[in-house]
Structure formats: C-alpha cells, structure tokens
Design a protein around this motif. Structure first.
Motif, PDB file in Angstrom:
ATOM      1  N   VAL A   1      78.961  60.230 -48.324  1.00 47.61           N
ATOM      2  CA  VAL A   1      78.105  61.348 -48.681  1.00 47.61           C
ATOM      3  C   VAL A   1      78.944  62.492 -49.234  1.00 47.61           C
ATOM      4  N   GLN A   2      78.514  63.025 -50.364  1.00 49.89           N
ATOM      5  CA  GLN A   2      79.164  64.210 -50.931  1.00 49.89           C
ATOM      6  C   GLN A   2      78.106  65.267 -51.198  1.00 49.89           C
TER       7      GLN A   2
ATOM      8  N   ALA B   1      73.847  69.713 -54.556  1.00 55.63           N
ATOM      9  CA  ALA B   1      73.777  68.388 -55.167  1.00 55.63           C
ATOM     10  C   ALA B   1      74.312  67.374 -54.181  1.00 55.63           C
TER      11      ALA B   1
ATOM     12  N   SER C   1      75.073  63.310 -53.124  1.00 50.37           N
ATOM     13  CA  SER C   1      75.298  61.941 -53.589  1.00 50.37           C
ATOM     14  C   SER C   1      75.688  61.090 -52.395  1.00 50.37           C
ATOM     15  N   GLY C   2      75.461  59.771 -52.533  1.00 44.67           N
ATOM     16  CA  GLY C   2      75.785  58.853 -51.448  1.00 44.67           C
ATOM     17  C   GLY C   2      74.762  58.840 -50.338  1.00 44.67           C
TER      18      GLY C   2
ATOM     19  N   THR D   1      70.206  58.949 -49.715  1.00 41.14           N
ATOM     20  CA  THR D   1      68.849  59.011 -50.272  1.00 41.14           C
ATOM     21  C   THR D   1      68.122  60.148 -49.567  1.00 41.14           C
TER      22      THR D   1
ATOM     23  N   LYS E   1      66.150  64.028 -58.076  1.00 41.72           N
ATOM     24  CA  LYS E   1      67.423  64.521 -58.611  1.00 41.72           C
ATOM     25  C   LYS E   1      68.483  64.705 -57.530  1.00 41.72           C
ATOM     26  N   SER E   2      68.120  64.387 -56.296  1.00 38.22           N
ATOM     27  CA  SER E   2      69.047  64.545 -55.165  1.00 38.22           C
ATOM     28  C   SER E   2      69.556  65.977 -55.057  1.00 38.22           C
TER      29      SER E   2
END
Length: 120
Positions: free
Chosen positions: A2-3, A23, A25-26, A28, A75-76
């Motif tokens: 996770v970032q 933002a 990532s990694g 959901t 867009k996370s």
C-alpha cells in the motif's frame, strides 16, 4: 504494498479553506473505511475524520460541521475538505486507507503527510 500520497496542504488565514487529497495504490479503496489523521507540533497523531463504506462518517468534535471526508473509489482518491480553518487545525495531515468506523483501528500504512498551517 500500500502506498499513500497526500497533497494539498499549505498556509491559510483563519476562516480559510483547503482541500487535501490522498492518492492510494496497492489497495481497493471501496473495500475499506478510510480516515484522516493529524499530528500537531509536539503532540501525538490523532484521528480527525473517518468515512465508512456505506457513507456514514465519524469526526472529532472540534471539526464537526467544518471538515468533510469523501472518496473517489474509481480513481483511488480520498479527499478532506476543510472549511473555516482555525489556528488549532495547524498540523501535518495523514490519510489511512484501512480504518474502522471511528478510527480507533488503523493500518500501519501511512504516507508522508501534508502540512497545513493556519495563521494570520
């Protein structure tokens, strides 16, 4: 892995507004409740506001009616809209993409934070 990358901080005068972004990532986002935390100089990190998957929110008393959490799962992205900012809101703000409904549980994945300074 996770970032999380926070952005949107800055310096504003009392009564001003800012919108912070995170933002992710990694992970959901729509599988989790999300939250924003802050750490003021010389103090421990504290929970500010959390948003559950069903749209319900929890917020710390001092920000009720002023701060709003939202997300764009596609867009996370997480957002923190902060209105009527006060000097006591000065802190580094962090997002977390895996919390419980009131932020008393949170994952160990943190970004670098974004600094908010409120002064005249």
């Amino acid at each position: 892995q996770v970032q999380l990358v926070e952005s949107g901080g800055g310096s504003v005068q009392p009564g001003g507004s800012l919108r912070l972004s995170c933002a992710a990532s990694g992970i959901t986002l729509d599988n989790y409740a999300v939250g924003w935390f802050r750490q003021a100089p010389g103090k421990e990190r504290e929970r500010v506001i959390c948003g559950s998957r069903d749209g319900s929110t929890w917020s710390e008393d001092s920000v009720k009616g002023r701060f709003t959490v939202s997300r764009d799962n596609a867009k996370s992205l997480l957002y923190l809209q902060m209105n009527n900012l006060q000097p006591e809101d000065t802190a580094v703000y962090y997002c977390n993409a895996d919390v419980n409904v009131d932020g008393t549980y949170y994952s160990n994945d943190w970004g670098q934070g974004t600094r908010v300074t409120v002064s005249s």
